[in-house]
Design a protein around this motif. Sequence first.
Motif, PDB file in Angstrom:
ATOM      1  N   GLY A  38       7.596 104.988 132.371  1.00  0.00           N
ATOM      2  CA  GLY A  38       6.997 106.294 132.135  1.00  0.00           C
ATOM      3  C   GLY A  38       6.556 106.986 133.406  1.00  0.00           C
ATOM      4  O   GLY A  38       6.516 108.226 133.464  1.00  0.00           O
ATOM      5  N   VAL A  39       6.215 106.217 134.440  1.00  0.00           N
ATOM      6  CA  VAL A  39       5.689 106.797 135.677  1.00  0.00           C
ATOM      7  C   VAL A  39       6.821 107.258 136.601  1.00  0.00           C
ATOM      8  O   VAL A  39       6.701 108.293 137.262  1.00  0.00           O
ATOM      9  CB  VAL A  39       4.785 105.770 136.401  1.00  0.00           C
ATOM     10  CG1 VAL A  39       4.294 106.337 137.733  1.00  0.00           C
ATOM     11  CG2 VAL A  39       3.603 105.387 135.532  1.00  0.00           C
ATOM     12  N   MET A  40       7.936 106.512 136.645  1.00  0.00           N
ATOM     13  CA  MET A  40       9.010 106.865 137.579  1.00  0.00           C
ATOM     14  C   MET A  40       9.574 108.264 137.364  1.00  0.00           C
ATOM     15  O   MET A  40       9.885 108.965 138.333  1.00  0.00           O
ATOM     16  CB  MET A  40      10.124 105.826 137.499  1.00  0.00           C
ATOM     17  CG  MET A  40       9.801 104.515 138.205  1.00  0.00           C
ATOM     18  SD  MET A  40       9.522 104.725 139.976  1.00  0.00           S
ATOM     19  CE  MET A  40      11.171 105.103 140.536  1.00  0.00           C
ATOM     20  N   PRO A  41       9.736 108.761 136.114  1.00  0.00           N
ATOM     21  CA  PRO A  41      10.191 110.152 135.963  1.00  0.00           C
ATOM     22  C   PRO A  41       9.228 111.148 136.605  1.00  0.00           C
ATOM     23  O   PRO A  41       9.668 112.145 137.190  1.00  0.00           O
ATOM     24  CB  PRO A  41      10.256 110.340 134.440  1.00  0.00           C
ATOM     25  CG  PRO A  41      10.482 108.971 133.895  1.00  0.00           C
ATOM     26  CD  PRO A  41       9.692 108.067 134.798  1.00  0.00           C
ATOM     27  N   VAL A  42       7.931 110.879 136.520  1.00  0.00           N
ATOM     28  CA  VAL A  42       6.945 111.765 137.139  1.00  0.00           C
ATOM     29  C   VAL A  42       7.068 111.710 138.658  1.00  0.00           C
ATOM     30  O   VAL A  42       6.988 112.739 139.346  1.00  0.00           O
ATOM     31  CB  VAL A  42       5.526 111.391 136.684  1.00  0.00           C
ATOM     32  CG1 VAL A  42       4.482 112.238 137.415  1.00  0.00           C
ATOM     33  CG2 VAL A  42       5.390 111.551 135.178  1.00  0.00           C
ATOM     34  N   VAL A  43       7.253 110.514 139.179  1.00  0.00           N
ATOM     35  CA  VAL A  43       7.404 110.364 140.629  1.00  0.00           C
ATOM     36  C   VAL A  43       8.640 111.120 141.115  1.00  0.00           C
ATOM     37  O   VAL A  43       8.598 111.854 142.112  1.00  0.00           O
ATOM     38  CB  VAL A  43       7.504 108.871 141.010  1.00  0.00           C
ATOM     39  CG1 VAL A  43       7.816 108.714 142.492  1.00  0.00           C
ATOM     40  CG2 VAL A  43       6.211 108.148 140.664  1.00  0.00           C
ATOM     41  N   ALA A  44       9.751 110.946 140.390  1.00  0.00           N
ATOM     42  CA  ALA A  44      10.985 111.634 140.783  1.00  0.00           C
ATOM     43  C   ALA A  44      10.808 113.151 140.734  1.00  0.00           C
ATOM     44  O   ALA A  44      11.243 113.877 141.644  1.00  0.00           O
ATOM     45  CB  ALA A  44      12.124 111.209 139.859  1.00  0.00           C
ATOM     46  N   GLU A  45      10.183 113.635 139.672  1.00  0.00           N
ATOM     47  CA  GLU A  45       9.947 115.082 139.543  1.00  0.00           C
ATOM     48  C   GLU A  45       9.060 115.592 140.672  1.00  0.00           C
ATOM     49  O   GLU A  45       9.293 116.674 141.227  1.00  0.00           O
ATOM     50  CB  GLU A  45       9.305 115.381 138.188  1.00  0.00           C
ATOM     51  CG  GLU A  45       9.032 116.861 137.957  1.00  0.00           C
ATOM     52  CD  GLU A  45       8.304 117.115 136.643  1.00  0.00           C
ATOM     53  OE1 GLU A  45       7.848 118.250 136.434  1.00  0.00           O
ATOM     54  OE2 GLU A  45       8.163 116.158 135.836  1.00  0.00           O
ATOM     55  N   THR A  46       8.031 114.815 141.036  1.00  0.00           N
ATOM     56  CA  THR A  46       7.107 115.227 142.104  1.00  0.00           C
ATOM     57  C   THR A  46       7.832 115.317 143.436  1.00  0.00           C
ATOM     58  O   THR A  46       7.668 116.271 144.203  1.00  0.00           O
ATOM     59  CB  THR A  46       5.943 114.222 142.207  1.00  0.00           C
ATOM     60  OG1 THR A  46       5.273 114.163 140.958  1.00  0.00           O
ATOM     61  CG2 THR A  46       4.955 114.640 143.296  1.00  0.00           C
ATOM     62  N   LEU A  47       8.653 114.341 143.737  1.00  0.00           N
ATOM     63  CA  LEU A  47       9.309 114.294 145.037  1.00  0.00           C
ATOM     64  C   LEU A  47      10.374 115.387 145.214  1.00  0.00           C
ATOM     65  O   LEU A  47      10.704 115.749 146.341  1.00  0.00           O
ATOM     66  CB  LEU A  47       9.946 112.915 145.239  1.00  0.00           C
ATOM     67  CG  LEU A  47       8.960 111.737 145.375  1.00  0.00           C
ATOM     68  CD1 LEU A  47       9.722 110.424 145.415  1.00  0.00           C
ATOM     69  CD2 LEU A  47       8.093 111.890 146.610  1.00  0.00           C
ATOM     70  N   ARG A  48      10.934 115.907 144.094  1.00  0.00           N
ATOM     71  CA  ARG A  48      11.961 116.942 144.226  1.00  0.00           C
ATOM     72  C   ARG A  48      11.411 118.348 144.001  1.00  0.00           C
ATOM     73  O   ARG A  48      12.154 119.315 143.994  1.00  0.00           O
ATOM     74  CB  ARG A  48      13.115 116.661 143.258  1.00  0.00           C
ATOM     75  CG  ARG A  48      12.734 116.743 141.789  1.00  0.00           C
ATOM     76  CD  ARG A  48      13.831 116.133 140.922  1.00  0.00           C
ATOM     77  NE  ARG A  48      15.076 116.891 141.043  1.00  0.00           N
ATOM     78  CZ  ARG A  48      15.428 117.907 140.217  1.00  0.00           C
ATOM     79  NH1 ARG A  48      14.605 118.279 139.257  1.00  0.00           N
ATOM     80  NH2 ARG A  48      16.575 118.512 140.379  1.00  0.00           N
TER      81      ARG A  48
END
Length: 809
Positions: free
Chosen positions: A353-363
């Motif tokens: 659940g956290v990795m999609p948020v991380v990916a969205e934040t970084l891009r």
Amino acid sequence: MRNQILPPSLLAAVVALALASGSLMAAVAPAASRAEGSGDTRAQLASYFDNIGTNSPTVLGALQKSPETVDAIRSRIDSMSDAEVAELQKMMAEMPTWEIAPEAMAEALPLDMRQQLTSAGRYYGTKAKDVQALRNDAFTLIAVAKLLPKEQLAKLGIDGKSVAAMETTLGSLDPLQTALLQERLARESQWATTSRAAIDSLPERVQKGAFALASHGVLTQQDLAGLDEFRRQMVAITARIDALPPSMRKDVSSEAINTLRGRLTSATPDMLFMIRSQLTDEQIATMAKSVELLERVSSLDDEELAGLEQFREQLRTAVGNAGTAVNEQIDRLRPDQLIVLQDEMSKHPEWKGVMPVVAETLRDPAVGQAVQQAAAISPGSARAAELEKFRNDAILYVRSAEGAPGVTPELARRSIEVLEGANLAGLTLIHQAALKMPADAPKSALVSLPPLVAENAVNLDCVVSLGSISLPLGIGTVSLGSIDFNWICTPLENAINSVESVVSSVVTIATDIWNFVQTLPQLAVDAIKAAFNALLDIEIANGVTLRALLAQGVDSALAAMKQALGLAGSWWTTIQGVTLPEIPCPPRNTWTPFGQVGSSDALRNYSKYKFIMDKLIEMIPDTEVSLPVKISAQVLYAGFEYLGVCLEIEASAVDEEVTNTRWETSATNQGSIFTSIGNHDVNMTNQHNALSLQLNNQGAALTSLVQNESLTIQTKVQVASDLNLRLAIERVLQAGEGSELAMFQLPRPWGQLELVREIVSDSIDGVLAVGGVVNQAGKYLSKGDDYFRQSKYKEAFEEFQKAYRELTR
């Protein structure tokens, strides 16, 4: 964290809970159970040393200037066994004023003597570094000598027995005695130069190992068991390394592994210790973990490969909105890389659940701009204060969440480390990711967020770029919107390198030690031999060298060294470097803090104070930092011991006078008996003469009868006297401490110690003969015999007394 991450009501509740309870760290595990009351005793001792400047300004007050020593003392107190604490508890209960023992000791000495002893203490305290150097060098060389086989020892002109005797003798000297020996060595030999040359002649790894062994001291049974386990583990792990495919161990050849296995198998415990001392626990643990990883990678079956493909699909789904390049990178991951990534992700229970948020934040380009602005923020600005508040709120939240489902202590620790170490730009990146988290995210997801952001924000070789804006985070320039997989690209290579590194280290250490022990280069022979000769040829007393003393045995050598070093009797008249007055024993009936000189009470009280003082000085470690204080205290303590000798001599004299009076009275009474017997003999003689005239043929028979009757009476008197003495001895043995008589503590011809021993032995035999229980009487009798052979007569009597009381309790 802040209210953008948590619902306002939940944030308020967390903050309120934090303010009410203070730090929400995990509860500290309770200390191991201890004997009842032992904690109070430990606390009393710790408090005593914490306030040592007030409690003992004269003797131990200098400890307050060395916090390191006080900390070491506290550690020593914490590590005391329950038996040690119980022994102290008992004495402290008998001596409510035990804290004044050191000052009472000082007060018992005449002022001029106390001043001179204090001066001597300061003088010898300055030699602490020299004492430490002497010990380090001597025991390092002894450690090396203990490794050598007989033929190599012969080159040094010594044998194993001499080495062991030297170790025991030097190890038995306390710091003050060692300081006196060091001073004599410095004055009469080139020890400092020769010992340093000998140490320098050793290969680096031999030197390090020998020094570690010397610092540790004699290996205990526990040490030996631990070394056997180390040997077993290392031999087993070398077999596992040898079984790996060549690609997984590159430069680690089977020949090197077999050599190492042979060295480890045949190494003595001392050699094993030297090897083990040069490896960190982390190195060994890393090697074991690396071998495990390499074994997993090299032996994957179809089921495990299918599981890894399933994990790959989960990973692709979790970061699917990051873009095609990321998915292509995930598709290229090898099975070994997937294993590493899977292990890492398992530490973050909410990663899906956290990795999609991380990916969205970084891009997100807006995130890049916010991070760039944060990098230029002044430390004291309002924005900096806001970010610092975010840091504090986030750390508080993580601490409060520990113990919640999925939030392990390890996960909380890692999250807090990231938050504490992040600069303002890094905090901004974490904050922006937190803003994108769902309002109903579980605690485990929020706690996983900081480390997942940090691990994926570092731009290294395996980065998948999602943008082109540079983000200076203080740890290198990163590309905006990048998901970094480098931390899964390198572990396999790290594992291989770890195995190679540790195996290489162990092989090198073991080989260096092995080769040195077997070959003993001539340069080392000459240097070590010169150092040992400097030590062994030092004149201890009246032209007698340490070498000659050791040839007589350890006990004789140690006793002679202590005597020669000026630590027996009136030692202060011969102390090196300082002139001290000769103080006679205080006369009988003189007051001391322990009682009047000559009374058994004074000697008994003195013994209690001495017991406490022994324990207090014993707690001071023998380190370079603490030696100046300990040596100074021991100088004063030596004067205190002299006073004890005075008290014992005078108390023994009083006892002897009382005993002599009793014996004189007894002798007078016995004299009367013999006078009566003599008169009886005269009467019998007259009767004999009369009868001889009348019965000449019976004269010889009657004379014989009279003589036999006289001898029988004398024999009965002697038997009664012997019985009284034996009864007196048994009463003293049964009475215990405080009832001792000097004549029973001394050997013939000065006393009756041999008879005391005979009585105890006969009593044990008698109890055994009737099937009785003797408890530990035999052990005490044997220990008393050992003391007797060492001429420690007082200690021998005490053990005989313990043996007798074991029989009668």
